[in-house]
Motif scaffolding. Structure first.
Motif, short mmCIF file in Angstrom:
data_model
loop_
_atom_site.label_atom_id
_atom_site.label_comp_id
_atom_site.label_asym_id
_atom_site.label_seq_id
_atom_site.Cartn_x
_atom_site.Cartn_y
_atom_site.Cartn_z
N ASN A 257 -0.16 3.06 10.68
CA ASN A 257 -1.46 3.07 9.98
C ASN A 257 -1.37 3.80 8.65
O ASN A 257 -1.87 3.34 7.62
N PHE A 258 -0.71 4.97 8.67
CA PHE A 258 -0.54 5.74 7.44
C PHE A 258 0.16 4.91 6.36
O PHE A 258 -0.25 4.90 5.20
N LEU A 259 1.22 4.24 6.76
CA LEU A 259 2.02 3.48 5.80
C LEU A 259 1.21 2.35 5.15
O LEU A 259 1.30 2.12 3.95
N GLN A 260 0.39 1.69 5.96
CA GLN A 260 -0.44 0.61 5.42
C GLN A 260 -1.45 1.17 4.41
O GLN A 260 -1.64 0.61 3.32
N LEU A 261 -2.09 2.27 4.77
CA LEU A 261 -3.07 2.88 3.86
C LEU A 261 -2.40 3.42 2.60
O LEU A 261 -2.90 3.23 1.48
N ARG A 262 -1.25 4.07 2.78
CA ARG A 262 -0.54 4.63 1.62
C ARG A 262 -0.08 3.54 0.66
O ARG A 262 -0.15 3.69 -0.56
N THR A 263 0.39 2.42 1.21
CA THR A 263 0.85 1.32 0.38
C THR A 263 -0.29 0.80 -0.50
O THR A 263 -0.12 0.56 -1.70
N GLY A 264 -1.48 0.67 0.10
CA GLY A 264 -2.64 0.23 -0.66
C GLY A 264 -3.06 1.24 -1.71
O GLY A 264 -3.46 0.88 -2.83
N LEU A 265 -2.93 2.50 -1.37
CA LEU A 265 -3.30 3.58 -2.30
C LEU A 265 -2.38 3.56 -3.52
O LEU A 265 -2.83 3.61 -4.68
N ILE A 266 -1.07 3.47 -3.27
CA ILE A 266 -0.11 3.48 -4.38
C ILE A 266 -0.28 2.25 -5.26
O ILE A 266 -0.36 2.34 -6.50
N ALA A 267 -0.37 1.09 -4.63
CA ALA A 267 -0.52 -0.15 -5.40
C ALA A 267 -1.79 -0.13 -6.24
O ALA A 267 -1.80 -0.51 -7.42
N GLY A 268 -2.88 0.32 -5.63
CA GLY A 268 -4.16 0.34 -6.32
C GLY A 268 -4.17 1.24 -7.54
O GLY A 268 -4.61 0.85 -8.63
N VAL A 269 -3.66 2.46 -7.38
CA VAL A 269 -3.65 3.41 -8.50
C VAL A 269 -2.74 2.92 -9.62
O VAL A 269 -3.12 2.94 -10.80
N LEU A 270 -1.54 2.47 -9.29
CA LEU A 270 -0.60 2.04 -10.32
C LEU A 270 -1.08 0.79 -11.07
O LEU A 270 -0.80 0.63 -12.26
N GLN A 271 -1.81 -0.06 -10.37
CA GLN A 271 -2.32 -1.27 -11.01
C GLN A 271 -3.53 -1.00 -11.88
O GLN A 271 -3.71 -1.63 -12.92
#
Length: 383
Positions: free
Chosen positions: A267-281
């Protein structure tokens, strides 16, 4: 109503309900001193015995290799000072090795040993992700090296170090190896036999346990000098009446981590992936700090060029998002993070650091709101 989103689980976590339940009896009816001989004392002593057994099972070690402390910083202090001074007293040497990206509980302790106890200190350089290699350690070890300290997971940028590989290098040269696993314990397996370490520090409040309690694993045969004297508790290495409720809570919390680790980390990994992608984009002139893959599952960290990280934290707080600029122990310091500077970032980038760490109650909606809020706040600070 504005959402309230807590994304600072790397700083501390809420006490899990199961952990609170494990602690409560020792605040009330089972209040005895574990060093007393009567039945109240025996009840408390049994609680310590049980907690020690539970922690030993979690770490894959013997119960008598577990020392209870007042937290992660104390565990690090006891490991470094205790092992270094014991080795020096035996004439084995006075050379320490660590890295420039350790928690201050390690760095400042090592520096004090160098400044006041005649130790020679080597700080290994890190790469752009904050990592070191086994070859660097092998090249740094000298005949008089007595201790290496390397964190398992970086608290500021989340990068994972090759602890097992590094510990094997130290062991082959007869050098003690300590790892600060304070940030790692909430998500990584802490099998001290597989890691090959001699000393390992943990702290309960990082893994849904109470604040003010920690533990230090000390491999059998490892010599330590006591840092707190006055009683025979913890093999005479940490004098003072043990905090029974908090210790019971720590053991319960680490057991819960083991039971939930696979599901939580997915669960953490899925949320973290979205967080990183969202901020960088969505945020111009932003970078991810730390290793892009070899990092803690719940950990995202960034830098934003030309932004004051502390001003960003204040704006995020007003908008209902709890975050950090790195180590919770340095938040508010206007100077750029020493960890980021050691990784080669220029001050104009390093000053704009942000750490977002998800937890058990974080939702996808929380992540979406956080990304939007970071975008809005960074844009406002750049005007």
């Amino acid at each position: 109503m504005r959402p309230q989103v807590y994304l600072d689980h790397a700083a501390t976590t809420p006490v899990a309900p199961e952990v609170l339940a494990a602690m409560l009896p020792y605040f009330s009816e089972q209040f005895g001193n574990p060093n007393s001989v009567h039945r109240w004392g025996q009840q408390a002593e049994h609680a310590l015995y049980t907690a020690r057994q539970q922690l030993a099972l979690s770490l894959n070690c013997s119960a008598d290799e577990i020392l209870f402390t007042g937290g992660g910083s104390e565990s690090d202090n006891l490991a470094l000072r205790g092992a270094a001074l014991a080795a020096q007293a035996c004439g084995r040497g006075s050379h320490l090795i660590t890295t420039a990206v350790e928690h201050h509980a390690v760095l400042h302790t090592a520096q004090q040993l160098a400044d006041h106890f005649d130790f020679d200190l080597t700080l290994l350089e890190v790469d752009a992700h904050g990592c070191v290699s086994a070859q660097q350690l092998a090249d740094a070890i000298r005949p008089d090296t007595v201790l290496v300290s390397l964190m398992q997971a970086n608290n500021e940028v989340g990068s994972l170090q090759p602890v097992a590989e590094m510990a094997a290098v130290a062991r082959a040269r007869g050098v003690l190896f300590h790892t600060d696993a304070v940030q790692a314990a909430s998500q990584l397996e802490l099998d001290v036999q597989a890691l090959g370490v001699d000393l390992l520090s943990i702290c309960a409040h990082k893994f849904y346990g109470p604040k003010g309690v920690g533990a230090l694993y000390v491999r059998k045969g490892t010599q330590l000098q006591a840092m707190q004297t006055g009683g025979s508790q913890e093999h005479g290495l940490r004098a003072g009446t043990q905090n029974v409720p908090l210790i019971a809570g720590m053991a319960a919390a680490l057991q819960l981590v083991q039971q939930r680790r696979t599901t939580d980390n997915e669960n953490f990994l899925q949320l973290r992936t979205g967080l990183i992608a969202g901020v960088l984009q969505r945020v111009p002139e932003s970078r991810l700090t730390g290793h892009p893959q070899m990092r803690l599952p719940n950990h995202a960290s960034f830098v934003f060029r030309g932004v004051d990280g502390n001003a960003l934290l204040r704006r995020l707080d007003v908008e209902g998002v709890a975050a950090s600029s790195g180590s919770a122990c340095k938040t508010g310091d206007p100077r750029p993070s020493g960890v980021l500077l050691a990784m080669g970032l220029q001050p104009e980038w390093a000053r704009g650091s942000l750490r977002l760490s998800v937890g058990r109650t974080t939702t996808a909606a929380d992540v979406d709101y956080a990304v939007q809020t970071v975008e809005r706040c960074v844009a406002a600070l750049r005007k």
